[in-house]
Design an enzyme around this catalytic site. Structure first.
Site, PDB file in Angstrom:
ATOM      1  N   ASP A 104       0.849  -1.196   0.000  1.00 40.66           N
ATOM      2  CA  ASP A 104       0.000   0.000   0.000  1.00 40.66           C
ATOM      3  C   ASP A 104       0.882   1.242   0.000  1.00 40.66           C
ATOM      4  O   ASP A 104       1.764   1.388   0.850  1.00 40.66           O
ATOM      5  CB  ASP A 104      -0.908  -0.013   1.243  1.00 40.66           C
ATOM      6  CG  ASP A 104      -1.941   1.105   1.218  1.00 40.66           C
ATOM      7  OD1 ASP A 104      -3.144   0.808   1.147  1.00 40.66           O
ATOM      8  OD2 ASP A 104      -1.536   2.289   1.284  1.00 40.66           O
ATOM      9  N   ASP A 207      -4.197   2.381  -4.961  1.00 40.06           N
ATOM     10  CA  ASP A 207      -2.809   2.429  -4.478  1.00 40.06           C
ATOM     11  C   ASP A 207      -2.385   1.169  -3.738  1.00 40.06           C
ATOM     12  O   ASP A 207      -1.458   1.205  -2.940  1.00 40.06           O
ATOM     13  CB  ASP A 207      -2.599   3.661  -3.590  1.00 40.06           C
ATOM     14  CG  ASP A 207      -3.010   3.421  -2.150  1.00 40.06           C
ATOM     15  OD1 ASP A 207      -3.984   2.679  -1.940  1.00 40.06           O
ATOM     16  OD2 ASP A 207      -2.348   3.961  -1.249  1.00 40.06           O
ATOM     17  N   GLU A 208      -3.043   0.051  -3.982  1.00 40.59           N
ATOM     18  CA  GLU A 208      -2.622  -1.149  -3.262  1.00 40.59           C
ATOM     19  C   GLU A 208      -2.869  -2.411  -4.068  1.00 40.59           C
ATOM     20  O   GLU A 208      -3.677  -2.443  -4.992  1.00 40.59           O
ATOM     21  CB  GLU A 208      -3.336  -1.227  -1.913  1.00 40.59           C
ATOM     22  CG  GLU A 208      -4.833  -1.276  -2.016  1.00 40.59           C
ATOM     23  CD  GLU A 208      -5.502  -0.956  -0.674  1.00 40.59           C
ATOM     24  OE1 GLU A 208      -5.520   0.238  -0.329  1.00 40.59           O
ATOM     25  OE2 GLU A 208      -5.992  -1.872  -0.016  1.00 40.59           O
TER      26      GLU A 208
HETATM   27  N1  DCP Z   1     -11.880   8.532   1.126  1.00 42.80           N
HETATM   28  C1  DCP Z   1     -10.825   8.454   0.287  1.00 42.80           C
HETATM   29  C2  DCP Z   1      -9.695   7.674   0.626  1.00 42.80           C
HETATM   30  C3  DCP Z   1      -8.617   7.626  -0.261  1.00 42.80           C
HETATM   31  N2  DCP Z   1      -8.670   8.304  -1.428  1.00 42.80           N
HETATM   32  C4  DCP Z   1      -7.526   8.283  -2.370  1.00 42.80           C
HETATM   33  C5  DCP Z   1      -6.452   9.239  -1.905  1.00 42.80           C
HETATM   34  C6  DCP Z   1      -5.389   8.353  -1.304  1.00 42.80           C
HETATM   35  O1  DCP Z   1      -4.091   8.908  -1.451  1.00 42.80           O
HETATM   36  C7  DCP Z   1      -5.555   7.073  -2.104  1.00 42.80           C
HETATM   37  C8  DCP Z   1      -5.107   5.855  -1.322  1.00 42.80           C
HETATM   38  O2  DCP Z   1      -5.897   5.679  -0.165  1.00 42.80           O
HETATM   39  P1  DCP Z   1      -5.305   5.116   1.202  1.00 42.80           P
HETATM   40  O3  DCP Z   1      -6.433   4.710   2.066  1.00 42.80           O
HETATM   41  O4  DCP Z   1      -4.281   4.063   0.914  1.00 42.80           O
HETATM   42  O5  DCP Z   1      -4.606   6.366   1.904  1.00 42.80           O
HETATM   43  P2  DCP Z   1      -3.210   7.047   1.593  1.00 42.80           P
HETATM   44  O6  DCP Z   1      -2.437   6.269   0.610  1.00 42.80           O
HETATM   45  O7  DCP Z   1      -3.466   8.468   1.214  1.00 42.80           O
HETATM   46  O8  DCP Z   1      -2.483   7.072   3.012  1.00 42.80           O
HETATM   47  P3  DCP Z   1      -1.844   5.822   3.789  1.00 42.80           P
HETATM   48  O9  DCP Z   1      -0.396   6.148   3.928  1.00 42.80           O
HETATM   49  O10 DCP Z   1      -2.525   5.766   5.113  1.00 42.80           O
HETATM   50  O11 DCP Z   1      -2.083   4.595   2.967  1.00 42.80           O
HETATM   51  O12 DCP Z   1      -6.940   6.994  -2.413  1.00 42.80           O
HETATM   52  C9  DCP Z   1      -9.793   9.057  -1.745  1.00 42.80           C
HETATM   53  O13 DCP Z   1      -9.823   9.659  -2.809  1.00 42.80           O
HETATM   54  N3  DCP Z   1     -10.847   9.123  -0.880  1.00 42.80           N
HETATM   55 MG    MG Z   2      -4.725   2.026   0.092  1.00 45.16          MG
HETATM   56 MG    MG Z   3      -2.141   4.195   0.836  1.00 45.59          MG
END
Ligand code: DCP
Ligand code: MG
Ligand code: MG
Length: 348
Positions: A104, A207-208
């Site tokens: 992720d 992203d995963e």
């Molecule tokens: N409610 C949400 C959650 C996430 N995303 C998008 C933005 C994030 O960058 C991406 C990936 O989600 P993640 O849950 O993996 O969160 P992040 O990658 O941003 O942070 P982390 O380091 O906790 O994985 O999806 C979005 O558009 N709306």
């Molecule tokens: Mg994710």
């Molecule tokens: Mg993420």
DNA sequence: GCGGATCAC
DNA sequence: TATGGTGATCCGC
């Protein structure tokens, strides 16, 4: 999380939206964030609508709870036998022979923006607009800012940080509104890199991905730690070159969870975030110990509504308790649902 | 199939 | 002032 019995008070119903556990937010003053979010939300139409939805699910929970309380001892005994048989057979069939990695990306959208503009690395910012953020970098998360938070509330959290913290007031930046196409493109490139470790990778969201690295490990004679490190360095090194912008200082980082199945690997990838990995050994004892006190909300598929239901109806907050309450759960939920929950309790 | 509900990124 | 876009699943109808 509403377990202090102050039900019906709007603040308690709404608070869990932005105060449940999330990577990079361990030291956040949750009470302060909850109060700020409530103050800035309480008069909105959106908030009233949320309250109504909560009330509806509370009513469903009350009806279900009444049914559970009306179960006779004979019904419970019979359900317990059925559950036991299922649990034994699932436990017998436990497969510890394969190794899965959940990869992720760290603060994915924010990471891409930093790649293009390294000056952003050390200032708090969110991706999105004053109306809505898709994510925030880890600098902003210190203030309680996170995904799906309205930007105007996030801005206020940074302008007036909790007095109980040692955070300096800061001006939250907003970058990269409406760049989904670009993020999607980077995502595809990363997935290609991951296919080098498993040609049949399972993509899950932007992203995963889940990788079965059993064959890769055998072929290269590597340990789980070595594979996780290799994946992380490969991702970071290759992403440096993705955006032909002025010499990015570093690539995108990711975090990995390693475990004998996908569900556990996913939970593990969050533990050492950002830029780390966590390995759950492939032993029955280690797994049962791991899930025994694991909050049910960490499990993929158990969201806000299911969490409330399991807590209010069965008193379950941790995965291990799902097994303890198998009789009531088996006697009152649909077969597919209770069987799925028992799988969660077993760490399958 | 289609809506609402739930869940996720 | 202001609470998204996208995609998936399940369920009852
Ligand atoms: N409610 C949400 C959650 C996430 N995303 C998008 C933005 C994030 O960058 C991406 C990936 O989600 P993640 O849950 O993996 O969160 P992040 O990658 O941003 O942070 P982390 O380091 O906790 O994985 O999806 C979005 O558009 N709306
Ligand atoms: Mg994710
Ligand atoms: Mg993420």
């Amino acid at each position: 999380d509403g377990k202090d019995g102050v039900q019906g008070h709007g603040k308690c119903d709404y608070e869990t939206v932005f105060t449940n556990a999330k990577a990079g937010m361990d030291n956040v003053d949750k009470d302060y964030v909850r109060d700020m979010v409530y103050e800035m939300s309480k008069n909105s139409k959106f908030f009233v609508n949320e309250q109504q939805k909560n009330q509806q699910s509370d009513e469903r929970n009350k009806r279900l709870k009444a049914r559970v309380e009306a179960l006779t001892q004979a019904e419970l005994n019979s359900a317990c036998q059925i559950a036991d048989r299922f649990i034994d057979s699932e436990d017998d069939g436990r497969d510890l022979s394969r190794t899965f990695v959940h990869v992720d990306m760290d603060a994915f959208f924010a990471g891409i923006e930093i790649l293009k503009n390294p000056d952003l690395a050390n200032v708090p910012f969110g991706t999105g607009s004053l109306a809505m953020l898709s994510t925030a970098n880890y600098e902003a998360r210190k203030y309680g800012v996170r995904s799906a938070m309205p930007g105007f509330i996030a801005k206020e959290l940074c302008r007036k940080p909790s007095p109980r913290s040692n955070l300096k007031p800061a001006e939250l930046l907003f970058v990269g509104n409406y760049r989904h196409g670009e993020y999607s493109h980077v995502s595809k490139q990363i997935m290609k890199v991951l296919e080098g470790f498993d040609p049949h990778i399972k993509r899950a969201g932007i992203d995963e991905a889940y990788l079965d690295v059993t064959d890769y490990m055998k072929k290269h004679d590597m340990t789980p730690t070595q594979v996780a490190d290799k994946i992380r360095s490969t991702v970071e090194n290759t992403t440096v070159t993705f955006l032909q912008h002025p010499t990015p200082a570093a690539g995108l980082t990711c975090s990995c969870g390693v475990a004998p199945n996908r569900r556990l690997a996913k939970i593990c990838s969050d533990i050492r975030k950002p830029n780390g990995h966590y390995i759950l050994p492939p032993s029955r004892d280690a797994i049962l110990h791991f899930v025994s006190t694991l909050p049910i909300r960490k499990v993929n598929g158990i969201g806000r509504v299911s969490e409330r239901m399991l807590q209010h109806v069965y008193g379950v907050t941790q995965c291990g308790q799902l097994l303890e309450h198998r009789a009531a759960i088996c006697a009152s939920l649909r077969p597919l649902t209770w069987k799925w929950l028992m799988g969660v309790g077993l760490g399958l």
